[in-house]
Design a protein around this motif. Structure first.
Motif, PDB file in Angstrom:
ATOM      1  N   ALA A  29      26.409 130.451  -5.729  1.00 57.43           N
ATOM      2  CA  ALA A  29      26.538 129.548  -6.867  1.00 57.43           C
ATOM      3  C   ALA A  29      26.633 128.131  -6.337  1.00 57.43           C
ATOM      4  CB  ALA A  29      27.767 129.882  -7.704  1.00 57.43           C
ATOM      5  N   ALA A  30      26.119 127.187  -7.088  1.00 51.65           N
ATOM      6  CA  ALA A  30      26.167 125.793  -6.653  1.00 51.65           C
ATOM      7  C   ALA A  30      26.076 124.868  -7.854  1.00 51.65           C
ATOM      8  CB  ALA A  30      25.043 125.491  -5.668  1.00 51.65           C
ATOM      9  N   SER A  43      22.291 122.816 -11.018  1.00 45.57           N
ATOM     10  CA  SER A  43      23.239 123.898 -11.303  1.00 45.57           C
ATOM     11  C   SER A  43      22.558 125.245 -11.084  1.00 45.57           C
ATOM     12  CB  SER A  43      23.743 123.796 -12.748  1.00 45.57           C
ATOM     13  OG  SER A  43      24.531 124.908 -13.084  1.00 45.57           O
ATOM     14  N   ARG A  44      23.291 126.139 -10.430  1.00 46.22           N
ATOM     15  CA  ARG A  44      22.829 127.519 -10.293  1.00 46.22           C
ATOM     16  C   ARG A  44      24.052 128.437 -10.277  1.00 46.22           C
ATOM     17  NH1 ARG A  44      19.019 130.205  -5.550  1.00 46.22           N
ATOM     18  NH2 ARG A  44      19.084 132.336  -6.358  1.00 46.22           N
ATOM     19  N   ASN A  45      24.129 129.297 -11.255  1.00 49.30           N
ATOM     20  CA  ASN A  45      25.271 130.213 -11.408  1.00 49.30           C
ATOM     21  C   ASN A  45      26.602 129.470 -11.421  1.00 49.30           C
ATOM     22  OD1 ASN A  45      23.455 132.423 -11.250  1.00 49.30           O
ATOM     23  ND2 ASN A  45      23.622 132.464  -9.013  1.00 49.30           N
ATOM     24  N   ALA A  46      26.594 128.255 -11.939  1.00 47.98           N
ATOM     25  CA  ALA A  46      27.773 127.393 -11.845  1.00 47.98           C
ATOM     26  C   ALA A  46      28.954 127.897 -12.664  1.00 47.98           C
ATOM     27  CB  ALA A  46      27.418 125.968 -12.273  1.00 47.98           C
ATOM     28  N   ASP A  47      28.711 128.770 -13.636  1.00 52.27           N
ATOM     29  CA  ASP A  47      29.806 129.285 -14.471  1.00 52.27           C
ATOM     30  C   ASP A  47      30.155 130.732 -14.138  1.00 52.27           C
ATOM     31  OD1 ASP A  47      30.223 126.930 -16.140  1.00 52.27           O
ATOM     32  OD2 ASP A  47      28.216 127.355 -16.915  1.00 52.27           O
ATOM     33  N   THR A  48      29.620 131.245 -13.039  1.00 54.80           N
ATOM     34  CA  THR A  48      29.969 132.598 -12.595  1.00 54.80           C
ATOM     35  C   THR A  48      31.330 132.579 -11.916  1.00 54.80           C
ATOM     36  OG1 THR A  48      27.633 133.136 -12.257  1.00 54.80           O
ATOM     37  CG2 THR A  48      29.262 134.535 -11.155  1.00 54.80           C
ATOM     38  N   ARG A  49      32.245 133.435 -12.393  1.00 55.59           N
ATOM     39  CA  ARG A  49      33.586 133.491 -11.808  1.00 55.59           C
ATOM     40  C   ARG A  49      33.532 134.210 -10.456  1.00 55.59           C
ATOM     41  NH1 ARG A  49      38.439 133.207 -14.390  1.00 55.59           N
ATOM     42  NH2 ARG A  49      39.032 135.321 -13.749  1.00 55.59           N
TER      43      ARG A  49
END
Length: 446
Positions: A29-30, A43-49
């Protein structure tokens, strides 16, 4: 043919015994943001916990800076190291249980060396216990709009429910820069003395090689992979980038360089600065610092509690702001203003507020000890009840008191034991602090 077979055998054995090439430990994620206004540039997978690892320490340090600014802790205050803190696994500074070390050195060790023992010691100094500090961390996260983050410890080692996102950590990075610029310089140091040892920055490769880089924090656990929150400034532009789930430290470094370059390419040359805002959450952090003789009632009440969010305690003034972590002692002092203290009212433990009445005071000559100030009167009462289990004899004969005060429109409930001599009160606070409990002395009113 033999060479092929031999290679296959080596790979098979390596896979079985852990010598296989490293694989990504967690989803990647970034996020890249313009630090000036928070605009998202990538943004890439920025809201993945995901597991934040030692990026967690950014929140630990944020709350340490807050405690220093609010006057509840001093940079040169000697912090007693608990067994819990001393037993944390590496990376660590090497603290021993019972040892005393200044908060200044703990901050350096946590920020630069990413020392787990130092981070836990900071949390216990701020909130009294690791559990209480974890709750404070999560509540503070909510006030910073980090709505996908929950904390379970001060250091970031893998724990159930200890999760965050790249977006939330970018938000925290902005707050560190804008809310505490006088302390932000600590993240850009490649090395420093932490009292018992010199520590080197885990992020020094980026600091030494990327133009404009001045922070912020690395992180690694097997579950998290190689994480990094970084910030760099060039001219009028400042970019923040966060990586979760890197494959290796080398991969993380090169990917961060790519992300920061991308950020500077996409960020506009000029943009209006929009400072990040905090929201009130109602969390209370009680003072752990005893008030000196002659301290005014207003200052004592303000030092009793600081609201996470819109702070009710005016920020303390540092004796020097050029370098808050300079070796010379830094005197922290609260600004007290009687105009900011609202009328005081008595409130019963049950929470039923009678008509306004004078705040009950200890009898002339009596000393008191205060174990914090809290929004919930029942919680304040529970603090007193729990303190009786500390086996501090003088508390058994003291009178318990939960009284309401209003500071800047915020209702707080002071948890106190009153009716002691100065010697008894001093001994009580000494014993309670030795157990990592919050306690401060309250002198007689006359």
């Amino acid at each position: 043919m033999l060479r092929v077979v031999f290679s296959a055998v080596v790979l098979t054995v390596g896979a079985l015994f852990g010598a296989a090439p490293a694989v990504q430990a967690a989803p990647y994620a970034a996020i890249v943001i313009d630090a000036r206004d928070g605009d998202v540039l990538h943004s890439r997978n920025a809201d993945t916990r995901l597991h934040p690892a030692s990026l967690t320490k950014m929140m630990t340090l944020y709350l340490a800076f807050e405690a220093v600014e609010n006057g509840t802790l001093d940079l040169d205050q000697q912090i007693r190291i608990s067994r819990n803190a001393a037993s944390e696994p590496p990376s660590k500074l090497g603290l021993r249980a019972g040892q005393r070390i200044s908060l200044r050195y703990l901050i350096r060790a946590a920020a630069i060396r990413s020392a787990n023992d130092a981070a836990t010691a900071i949390g216990e100094a701020v909130a009294g216990s690791e559990t209480a500090f974890s709750q404070l961390m999560t509540e503070t996260a909510r006030s910073l709009n980090m709505n996908s983050t929950t904390f379970r410890n001060a250091h970031g080692l893998t724990a159930s429910g200890h999760m965050s996102t790249a977006r939330d950590m970018a938000q925290l990075s902005r707050h560190l820069f804008y809310d505490y610029p006088q302390y932000y310089n600590i993240f850009g140091r490649t090395s420093a003395s932490a009292g018992i040892a010199n520590v080197r920055n885990t992020n020094r490769r980026l600091l030494n090689n990327y133009r404009g880089a001045d922070g912020i924090k690395t992180g690694y656990t097997r579950a998290a992979g190689y994480n990094l929150a970084a910030s760099a400034e060039r001219g009028q532009e400042r970019v923040i980038a966060v990586i979760f789930g890197g494959r290796s430290s080398d991969w993380r470094y090169h990917r961060m360089v790519e992300l920061l370059n991308m950020g500077f390419e996409r960020a506009p040359a000029r943009v209006a600065t929009i400072r990040p805002q905090r929201a009130e959450t109602g969390a209370i952090m009680a003072s752990v610092r005893p008030m000196p003789r002659g301290t005014s009632e207003v200052t004592q009440l303000m030092a009793a509690a600081s609201v996470v969010g819109n702070a009710i305690v005016p920020q303390a003034q540092a004796a020097t702001t050029a370098s808050a972590f300079a070796p010379s002692p830094t005197a922290m002092r609260l600004r007290s203003d009687s105009a900011s203290l609202a009328a005081l009212a008595e409130r019963s433990v049950t929470g039923v507020a009678p008509m306004a009445a004078p705040r009950p005071e200890p009898r002339t000559g009596d000393w008191a000890v205060q174990l914090g100030a809290y929004r919930n009167p029942d919680y304040a009462e529970s603090v007193l009840t729990n303190a009786l289990a500390s086996e501090v004899a003088a508390l058994n004969s003291a009178r318990r008191q939960v009284s309401e005060t209003v500071v800047n429109g915020v209702n707080l409930h002071e948890a106190q034991f009153i009716g002691m001599s100065q010697e008894e009160a001093t001994a009580v606070c000494s014993s309670l602090r030795a157990q990592n409990r919050i306690c401060r002395l309250v002198e007689p009113s006359s």
